[in-house]
Design a protein around this motif. Structure first.
Motif, PDB file in Angstrom:
ATOM      1  N   THR A  63      -1.021   6.407 -41.022  1.00  0.00           N
ATOM      2  CA  THR A  63      -0.387   6.557 -42.334  1.00  0.00           C
ATOM      3  C   THR A  63       1.115   6.614 -42.132  1.00  0.00           C
ATOM      4  O   THR A  63       1.615   7.479 -41.407  1.00  0.00           O
ATOM      5  N   GLU A 113      -7.505   6.526 -38.255  1.00  0.00           N
ATOM      6  CA  GLU A 113      -7.495   7.696 -39.137  1.00  0.00           C
ATOM      7  C   GLU A 113      -8.673   7.719 -40.095  1.00  0.00           C
ATOM      8  O   GLU A 113      -9.056   8.782 -40.569  1.00  0.00           O
ATOM      9  N   LEU A 160      -0.023   6.405 -50.004  1.00  0.00           N
ATOM     10  CA  LEU A 160      -1.471   6.466 -49.789  1.00  0.00           C
ATOM     11  C   LEU A 160      -2.138   7.320 -50.864  1.00  0.00           C
ATOM     12  O   LEU A 160      -3.205   6.957 -51.376  1.00  0.00           O
ATOM     13  N   ASP A 161      -1.523   8.426 -51.238  1.00  0.00           N
ATOM     14  CA  ASP A 161      -2.076   9.276 -52.290  1.00  0.00           C
ATOM     15  C   ASP A 161      -2.149   8.531 -53.622  1.00  0.00           C
ATOM     16  O   ASP A 161      -3.153   8.623 -54.335  1.00  0.00           O
ATOM     17  N   ARG A 212      -8.064   2.349 -41.640  1.00  0.00           N
ATOM     18  CA  ARG A 212      -6.681   2.833 -41.643  1.00  0.00           C
ATOM     19  C   ARG A 212      -6.356   3.299 -40.242  1.00  0.00           C
ATOM     20  O   ARG A 212      -6.975   4.220 -39.714  1.00  0.00           O
ATOM     21  N   ASP A 268       3.254   6.326 -45.011  1.00  0.00           N
ATOM     22  CA  ASP A 268       3.814   6.882 -46.238  1.00  0.00           C
ATOM     23  C   ASP A 268       2.698   7.609 -46.983  1.00  0.00           C
ATOM     24  O   ASP A 268       1.925   6.983 -47.710  1.00  0.00           O
ATOM     25  N   GLN A 269       2.608   8.914 -46.801  1.00  0.00           N
ATOM     26  CA  GLN A 269       1.519   9.690 -47.389  1.00  0.00           C
ATOM     27  C   GLN A 269       1.541   9.635 -48.913  1.00  0.00           C
ATOM     28  O   GLN A 269       0.488   9.566 -49.550  1.00  0.00           O
ATOM     29  N   GLN A 270       2.714   9.626 -49.518  1.00  0.00           N
ATOM     30  CA  GLN A 270       2.793   9.570 -50.979  1.00  0.00           C
ATOM     31  C   GLN A 270       2.232   8.252 -51.507  1.00  0.00           C
ATOM     32  O   GLN A 270       1.510   8.232 -52.509  1.00  0.00           O
TER      33      GLN A 270
END
Length: 80
Positions: A12, A52, A18-19, A9, A14-16
Motif C-alpha cells: 500500500t 498484503e 485505498l480506503d 495487493r 497511499d492508505q487514504q
C-alpha cells in the motif's frame, strides 16, 4: 464456464486512496452476477514475495467478468 478475477495487493503506497477505493468498490457489484470468494482474511504465501492481501471474485463466465471489470462504474472507482 465459471470465470474468476483475482486482485493481489503487494504493498500500500497511499492508505487514504485505498480506503476510498474500498468504500466504493462493493457498490460496483450491483446488477452483476458476482460472488466474493476471498476478501483478504487469513492466507499464507507459499511461493514468491509476500503480499498484503488478495480478493477473488467469481462470475458465471468470462464475458460477465469483463463486463463488470470494464464497466464504467468499476473503472471510475479504479481510476481514483
Amino acid at each position: 464456464m465459471t470465470a474468476y478475477i483475482v486482485f493481489q495487493r503487494d504493498t500500500t503506497n497511499d492508505q487514504q486512496a485505498l480506503d476510498r477505493y474500498s468504500e466504493r468498490a462493493d457498490g460496483t457489484f450491483t446488477g452483476h452476477d458476482v460472488q466474493v470468494l476471498v476478501d483478504y482474511g487469513t492466507y499464507e504465501v507459499l511461493e514468491g514475495p509476500p503480499i498484503e492481501g488478495v480478493v477473488v471474485l467469481q462470475f458465471p463466465d468470462a464475458a460477465a467478468a469483463r463486463a463488470w471489470y470494464r464497466g464504467e462504474q468499476y473503472q471510475e472507482v479504479a481510476r481514483e
